[in-house]
Motif scaffolding. Structure first.
Motif, PDB file in Angstrom:
ATOM      1  N   ARG A   9       0.806  -1.229  -0.099  1.00 14.52           N
ATOM      2  CA  ARG A   9      -0.174   0.010   0.202  1.00 14.52           C
ATOM      3  C   ARG A   9       0.832   1.278  -0.079  1.00 14.52           C
ATOM      4  O   ARG A   9       0.388   2.241  -0.692  1.00 14.52           O
ATOM      5  N   GLU A  10       1.967   1.265   0.848  1.00 13.11           N
ATOM      6  CA  GLU A  10       2.798   2.381   0.875  1.00 13.11           C
ATOM      7  C   GLU A  10       3.505   2.839  -0.406  1.00 13.11           C
ATOM      8  O   GLU A  10       4.240   3.834  -0.492  1.00 13.11           O
ATOM      9  N   SER A  17       1.349   6.432  -4.220  1.00 14.37           N
ATOM     10  CA  SER A  17       1.329   7.848  -3.444  1.00 14.37           C
ATOM     11  C   SER A  17       1.585   8.748  -4.794  1.00 14.37           C
ATOM     12  O   SER A  17       2.195   8.750  -5.784  1.00 14.37           O
ATOM     13  N   ASP A  67      -1.896  -5.123   3.887  1.00 17.28           N
ATOM     14  CA  ASP A  67      -0.770  -4.284   3.733  1.00 17.28           C
ATOM     15  C   ASP A  67      -0.536  -4.303   2.197  1.00 17.28           C
ATOM     16  O   ASP A  67      -0.188  -3.289   1.490  1.00 17.28           O
TER      17      ASP A  67
END
Length: 322
Positions: free
Chosen positions: A192-193, A196, A235
């Protein structure tokens, strides 16, 4: 030191302070076991083809970002190489016979080459363990630009099928694959990180080339990501969908399209489609190489025949500021 005991040959080693004396059918196998232990390599265990690749899979391919693809290759090889076949007996003549049998099944040269690549790496590992000497291996010629690509009409049918059947997660996967050009393993490993500000980072720990790349998240790929991240708190959001389930959904779609006999109509085709579309729209090959995460420009050059042949734009650039 290895020695003969009855009809067998016994190795003599110490592992973690414990003395072991396993028996082998040949002196060469016993000595290979002792050499492997001395080098700190995993224990040999049996040296037959299937047992060997099962025993050493994690050691050889454990750091691979997409080990499932390798496993599929080994599963395919298992259909042509007897499980009891000693690694030491896999020579050039035997490999040629295996390739001939694979050709009879109608698979493409590219598919056979991927399987040979897996076999080559396995035999190279066996050679390091002094079990055998890796024989020369000739790869088959692949037609330039032969990779199957998805037409715009097929794309529309694909989205319509997954949406109509209520296969939301699988529909998100195919959209993400097509509009990012990433590999299937990279989808299911995406954290997920790593997404962005309208971009997705495919980190070197999960990429095939050990290089990190940053790709814009646009159109259907962005819609797919938004859908999946809302459906899953994991995640790795895409991992909510078991990979085998996705493959089952894909094969159902393939049957719906009447393309079960098209051995190139596979999820990886979506990656080829992405690269093909970039090149055909005039994107310079070095930029396509960066987008796709190719290890070298030669890989990207497979798509060069799709590049626009009109050089008027190049001529105009030469005259600017003249």
């Amino acid at each position: 030191m290895a020695r003969k005991r009855g009809t067998k040959y016994q190795a003599d080693v110490v592992i973690d302070g414990v003395r072991k004396r396993p028996s082998f059918a040949t002196l060469a196998e016993a000595e290979a076991y002792e050499n492997a232990v001395a080098k700190g390599l995993p224990e040999i265990g049996a040296t037959t083809f299937k047992k060997f690749h099962e025993t050493h899979f994690a050691f050889i391919w454990g750091d691979n970002g997409a080990p499932q693809a390798t496993q599929y290759g080994l599963d395919a090889l298992d259909q042509f190489i007897p499980a009891s076949k000693p690694i030491s007996e896999i020579n050039s003549a035997f490999i040629i016979s295996v390739v001939s049998e694979m050709k009879k099944t109608g698979v493409s040269n590219a598919t056979i080459n991927r399987r040979l690549s897996v076999l080559s790496k396995l035999l190279k590992h066996a050679e390091k363990m002094e079990i055998t000497r890796k024989p020369p291996m000739d790869f088959l010629k692949e037609a330039e630009g032969r990779e199957r690509v998805l037409s715009r009409a097929e794309e529309a049918k694909m989205f319509q099928y997954f949406d109509h059947m209520g296969l939301t997660l699988s529909g998100a996967v195919v959209r993400f694959l097509l509009y990012t050009g990433c590999r299937l393993g990279e989808v299911f490993s995406l954290e997920r990180e790593r997404v962005s500000e309208g971009r997705v980072t495919f980190h070197y720990t999960v990429t095939k080339t050990s290089k990190t790349r940053l790709v814009p998240l646009i159109g259907p790929a962005k819609d797919a990501w938004d859908t999946v991240r809302k459906m899953s708190a994991l995640d790795k959001p895409f991992s909510l969908l078991p990979r085998d389930t996705f493959r089952d959904h894909w094969n159902r779609f393939r049957g719906h399209m009447g393309l079960l006999e098209d051995d190139q109509f596979v999820p990886h085709m979506l990656r080829h489609t992405c690269a093909s579309r970039l090149v055909s729209k005039g994107i310079p090959l070095p930029q396509v190489m960066m987008w796709m995460g190719h290890r070298n420009i030669q890989t990207t050059m497979r798509y060069s025949h799709l590049a626009p042949k009109d050089l008027d734009g190049a001529a105009k650039a030469l005259m600017e500021d003249a």
